[in-house]
Structures are given as C-alpha cells and as structure tokens.
Write an enzyme that holds these catalytic residues in place. Structure first.
Site, PDB file in Angstrom:
ATOM      1  N   GLN A 125       0.963  -1.253  -0.118  1.00 27.14           N
ATOM      2  CA  GLN A 125       0.333  -0.014   0.152  1.00 27.14           C
ATOM      3  C   GLN A 125       1.006   1.235   0.091  1.00 27.14           C
ATOM      4  OE1 GLN A 125      -3.176   0.129   3.028  1.00 27.14           O
ATOM      5  NE2 GLN A 125      -2.692  -1.899   3.481  1.00 27.14           N
ATOM      6  N   GLU A 245     -10.546  -3.419   2.812  1.00 30.67           N
ATOM      7  CA  GLU A 245      -9.715  -3.625   3.969  1.00 30.67           C
ATOM      8  C   GLU A 245     -10.601  -3.747   5.222  1.00 30.67           C
ATOM      9  OE1 GLU A 245      -6.966  -0.286   4.373  1.00 30.67           O
ATOM     10  OE2 GLU A 245      -5.498  -1.702   5.277  1.00 30.67           O
TER      11      GLU A 245
END
Length: 388
Positions: A125, A245
C-alpha cells in the site's frame, strides 16, 4: 441466512481440508515481515497457486476457480484451521484486486491479476504520508502532467507501506489538482517500485521485523495506463479499496475462530492456574469470534442477494480489531511470564505466537483508518447523526 452447507460446498470443504493437511508446513515459517521469511512465504504462495487455491473466488482466466462467496468463507475457515502461513499477497489479492475488478480496464486486469495471484509480483500500500494517515484526503504527494511523454511525474513521500521493503509495486493517491477541494483533485496510481526516482527505506517495527518501508518519489514517471479510474476522481476508487480492507475480505472470520480455538486449547493446558475471571475472558473471546463469524455469514447472504457493505464495513473494522487485541491479551494473561518467551525458547508455547500476535494486534485499531475515524463514520453514515 442459511448456515446449512449444500453437497457442493461440503465437497469443496473436504477438498481444501485434504490438500491443506497434506501440504501445510509442519513447522511455522519465519515472519513474512523479514527478508528471509518473506521469501519462504512467497514459495508457499506459489505452491498454493499451483494447486488452484490462491484466489478461489476469482475468474478462471486470472487463476481462480470461480468459487462463490460462501465457498470462499469455507476455504478461509479451512485455511486457518489448518494453521497455514499468513498471506504475503494480501495487499494485492484482498485490496488491489477487488479495486481492479471494479475500476480497472481490461488491459490492466490482464496485465496485473494473474501475476498477483501467482506471487510473481508483490504489492504494497502507498496510502499514508507523514501528515496524512487516517485523514487520507490530506495527502500532499503530487502528480504533474507530462504531455510530451504521455504520463505523469510523481513527487512526494509515502510511509508505513506494509511489506514495502520486499514488494514490487505500490498503489496510492496523488494530488493532480491542488485547486480542488480535499476529496477532489486526487488520482489513484499504480507505481512500480523499480521506477527511476524511487528511494526505498525500510522501517524497523516494535517487534524488530523490518517489513515497513518509506517510499520517496522524485520525478517518478508513470504512463497514463497506470491510473485506476478517472483523473481527479481517485477518492471514489480509494473508498472501494478501504471498504475491502475494513470489511470481510482482509479479516475473514476463519482467522479469528482459529485464534479463539487456540485460546481454548491454551486454557485447557493452564486451567488449574486460571481465575474464574480469566475463564470468563476465554469464554467471551470465543463468543466474540463466533459472533463475528455469524455476522459475516449474514453479510455474505446480503451480498449474494445484491446488497453491498458500504459504511457498515467500519463497524466490522472496529469489532475485529478490538476483539483481536482482547483475545491475545487473554492468551498472555493465561501464560503469565511464559508469554514473554521468544519463539525459539524451549518453553515457548504455541511457537511464541501469543506475544507476536499481540504486538501485531495492537496495530489493528490504528491501520486501515483509526477506530476513532471509524466511529465517526458509523455515527454519520450508519446512524445518521450530525457531524457536530
């Protein structure tokens, strides 16, 4: 919600269980947040892919087997029940892939998905910046148009990139129009970490592992086809990623049920030393994990009926992250001083996983958007309360 599994689902469960029992390493792999451990996990991921079990719910053309969401939950239950290694591909297959399926072009799906599933390319990320963590709309990293080369020049700094030290590609938001309001003027980019102008610096964690990284970008050129979605509308793409997420994909109930079951077994070994209060904590931990499991089945039933998770994923995130901390705290309370032993110590219980798990669990209420932010989301978007 129907919790009765059909013949096909039961057969799938048995297939997964048999393969995992035959192939899960007898000894735990090293931490996937160290260089050597990461390499061990990548080999495991490739073995999983070869067996057709890396991305069971994906289309076959990208390496999946088109399993239903219910079958995916069954796979996850069996995966964690077997004590299989943690997934170092998770940033790709659980976060980036759902985003690509929803917003990516056909060319982008063909370019990235199968290599992601087969652990040929590992993803990290690129969300957080020094002054933009949970408040993602505050990102300052910029993307400036380069018409001559047909692309963009990226500048800035990304931090807390999980396993960024070992990955090949990051995804993240960059500001393409500083004149627009905070949530506007942002664009979602894919950035290869081998690009010229990238500087990668590892960050040691509390537990000594070095998987985090800071990424510095100095006039990094990426072509137009590295944008996901539309220019200046990356916020909406990013919300799809963060919902994955915070929702059910990254923190499937199988993981927490496996930890709760391990806690029950630990209690059986140390029950003579346990107080009634500690016994109640063990019972509560198991009940919480089972409640999360049932809630997830309810969510999947809703999705199979055409519904979506949306802002309710924030409820999920608060619950699983705080449950994870409490469960590991209870395990350490049971172990007392034994809980502080390193994994290789002769008397370490469960390979020292309780302290390691506790240290990781402490980050849960912070990453994927702090729980303080999630409570604001629940108040405003789920309960409909005023902002002030």
């Amino acid at each position: 919600m129907d919790l009765t599994f059909n013949e096909k689902e039961n057969a799938f469960r048995q297939e997964c269980r048999s393969w995992l029992e035959a192939n899960v390493p007898k000894e735990p792999l090293q931490s996937g947040d160290t260089g050597e451990g990461f390499a061990q996990h990548v080999e495991w991921e490739k073995k999983l892919f070869a067996a057709g079990l890396a991305v069971v719910s994906w289309p076959k053309e990208y390496g999946g087997r088109e399993a239903t969401l219910m079958e995916w939950l069954i796979f996850e239950e069996e995966y964690y029940r077997a004590g299989a290694p943690s997934r170092v591909t998770q940033n790709g297959i659980f976060l980036m892939a759902p985003t690509l399926f929803e917003y990516g072009t056909d060319a982008q799906k063909q370019r990235y998905l199968k290599k992601m599933a087969g652990a040929e390319e590992l993803w990290a990320q690129g969300w957080s910046e020094p002054n933009a963590g949970s408040d993602l709309a505050s990102v300052k990293s910029t993307a400036t148009r380069d018409d001559e080369r047909g692309g963009w020049l990226l500048n800035g700094q990304k931090t807390w990139c999980t396993r960024g030290s070992f990955s090949d590609i990051i995804f993240g938001l960059f500001r393409t129009d500083p004149e627009l309001a905070r949530h506007k003027g942002l664009t979602y980019f894919i950035v290869p970490l081998t690009s010229e102008g990238i500087t990668l610096r590892g960050v040691d964690r509390l537990d000594g592992d070095e998987g985090f990284a800071e990424v510095f970008l100095d006039n990094v050129f990426v072509p137009d086809d590295h944008i996901i979605g539309e220019v200046d509308r990356g916020w909406y793409v990013a919300m799809a990623t963060t919902s994955s997420e915070r929702g059910l994909s990254l923190r499937s109930p199988g993981r927490f049920m496996a930890t709760a079951t391990k806690l029950i077994n630990l209690y059986k070994r140390y029950r003579e030393d346990a107080t009634p209060a500690l016994r109640d904590q063990v019972v509560q931990a198991w009940m919480d994990a089972d409640a999360y499991r049932l809630y997830t089945f309810q969510t999947v039933t809703k999705m199979l009926g055409g519904g979506s998770i949306g802002a309710e994923s924030s409820l999920n995130k608060i619950f699983w992250s705080e449950m994870d901390v409490k469960t590991h705290e209870t395990g350490l309370d049971l172990l007392a001083e034994l809980g502080e032993l390193e994994p290789e110590a002769p008397d370490a219980q469960d390979h020292g996983s309780w302290m390691k798990g506790y240290q990781f669990a402490l980050a849960g209420p912070i990453y994927a958007g702090t729980n303080e932010i999630q409570r604001n989301v629940v108040a405003e978007r789920v309960l409909g309360l005023p902002r002030k």
